[in-house]
Scaffold this active site. Structure first.
Site, mmCIF file in Angstrom:
data_model
loop_
_atom_site.group_PDB
_atom_site.id
_atom_site.type_symbol
_atom_site.label_atom_id
_atom_site.label_comp_id
_atom_site.label_asym_id
_atom_site.label_seq_id
_atom_site.Cartn_x
_atom_site.Cartn_y
_atom_site.Cartn_z
ATOM 1 N N SER A 1 48.840 42.341 43.464
ATOM 2 C CA SER A 1 48.152 43.331 42.395
ATOM 3 C C SER A 1 46.642 42.633 42.438
ATOM 4 O O SER A 1 46.845 41.355 42.725
ATOM 5 C CB SER A 1 47.968 43.033 40.747
ATOM 6 N N LYS B 1 46.661 47.992 40.293
ATOM 7 C CA LYS B 1 45.176 47.151 40.466
ATOM 8 C C LYS B 1 45.772 46.644 38.649
ATOM 9 O O LYS B 1 46.155 47.403 37.897
ATOM 10 C CB LYS B 1 44.012 47.734 39.938
ATOM 11 N N GLY C 1 37.185 38.760 39.292
ATOM 12 C CA GLY C 1 36.691 38.928 37.371
ATOM 13 C C GLY C 1 37.187 40.582 37.561
ATOM 14 O O GLY C 1 36.935 41.237 36.655
ATOM 15 N N LEU C 2 38.663 41.137 38.008
ATOM 16 C CA LEU C 2 38.984 42.035 37.605
ATOM 17 C C LEU C 2 38.452 42.852 37.677
ATOM 18 O O LEU C 2 38.296 43.803 36.993
ATOM 19 C CB LEU C 2 39.510 41.816 36.342
ATOM 20 N N CYS D 1 45.642 35.998 34.952
ATOM 21 C CA CYS D 1 44.056 35.949 35.948
ATOM 22 C C CYS D 1 43.379 35.430 35.996
ATOM 23 O O CYS D 1 42.813 34.724 34.760
ATOM 24 C CB CYS D 1 43.109 37.298 35.392
ATOM 25 N N LYS E 1 54.237 38.390 35.224
ATOM 26 C CA LYS E 1 52.855 37.723 36.464
ATOM 27 C C LYS E 1 52.303 36.401 35.604
ATOM 28 O O LYS E 1 51.528 35.796 34.922
ATOM 29 C CB LYS E 1 51.761 38.314 36.660
#
Length: 313
Positions: free
Chosen positions: A21, A45, A72-73, A131, A165
């Site tokens: 992802s 994503k 940063g997503l 993340c 994740k």
């Protein structure tokens, strides 16, 4: 010819390969390229509730043995990916799709899980707890209490297949503690690992950092990550209950890399940095190289590889 088919729970895949992802999954164009590739499956994503531009450029740099990034997503928001996934499962009924979510708060994660649970999506949901590149937002999975609270709340209502994740862990006690938490829930899988968080690289020509966000700190991927990924996959394979399978991620650029993650206990394998550099055509090569590895060992199916790592005792 060896059979490269594999599964997660009741989901069947023609081969174990997919994108990580964040790579080739931002929009319909990239996702369609993944769907047309020789990957066994694909993921969207990691989505936030609303769309995000992400961190300022430059936020990705190629390194000698991999990459550093602080994206940063950046994403188009959960409704966009949910619409894509619903359409995808109608046009590709035999190819399951993963949908990744990464809420910026506990409440966001709960709200997004409700959105996925309350529609006709029938693929796999991935809750990204790892993340490392959103300024001011710590990785949930390094806070065991917060992880347990979030999973308690989600599984009080969520009834569809879900995995999580995870970031890399570096101490055996951390594996013990996180596995004990994860084993309490009806998870289908864990995905291990996300990038090595908050590394830094110096540009020797300019004596500056390599990327702009967070003063140059970013997630490290590629060859640098492979030994850590192998260790994390192996450690969780030894500790998780049999119903929780593993997606192995980190440092894959050859069929042998895929084979090694399978050997450590992964049932599927994600490709990140090498996919970013080479494009979706990489999956044709990786499948062929994996086929060669199995043939060289006299093996005919992945079940003869998964989790079969030998020790020297």
């Amino acid at each position: 010819m060896p059979n490269l088919a594999t599964h997660l729970g009741d989901f069947q895949f023609a081969n174990p390969l997919m994108n990580a992802s964040g790579v080739y999954c931002y929009d319909q164009l990239q996702l369609d390229a993944m769907a047309a590739s020789d990957a066994g499956t694909l993921t969207t994503k990691s989505a936030t509730m609303a769309s995000r531009l992400g961190n300022p450029e430059p936020r990705y740099a190629h390194l000698a043995l991999g990459s550093i990034n602080s994206m940063g997503l950046p994403n188009l928001g959960l409704p966009y990916y949910l619409d894509y996934a619903l359409d995808f499962q109608n046009t590709h009924p035999t190819k399951p799709i993963f949908m990744s979510i990464a809420g910026l708060s506990h409440a966001d994660n709960i709200a997004m899980a409700h959105m996925i649970n309350d529609n006709e999506f029938n693929g796999l949901t991935e809750l990204n707890l790892s993340c490392p590149n959103v300024p001011g937002k710590p990785q949930v999975a390094y806070d065991l209490e917060a992880t347990a609270t979030l999973l308690d709340d989600i599984f009080s209502f969520f009834s569809k297949p879900m995995g999580v994740k995870l970031p890399p862990y570096f101490d055996l006690a951390q594996f013990d503690e996180m596995a004990a938490i994860l084993n309490r829930y009806p998870l289908i899988y864990v995905n291990s690992i996300n990038s090595l968080g908050n590394g830094l690289w110096v540009n020797p020509d300019s004596d500056t950092v390599a990327i702009k966000p967070k003063g140059g700190f970013g997630g490290i991927g590629g060859d640098y990550a492979k030994p850590i990924a192998l260790a994390n996959v192996r450690a969780f394979a030894q500790r998780l209950k049999p119903e929780i399978q593993i997606i192995g991620t980190g440092g894959v650029k050859s069929g042998r890399d895929v084979y090694d993650l399978l050997l450590c206990g992964a049932s599927l394998v994600q490709v990140g940095t090498a996919l970013y550099e080479e494009g979706p055509e990489i999956f044709t090569r990786l499948n062929a190289e994996l086929d060669q590895e199995l043939t060289k060992k006299g093996l005919t199916e992945l079940d003869s590889v998964i989790g079969q790592l030998k020790t020297l005792d």
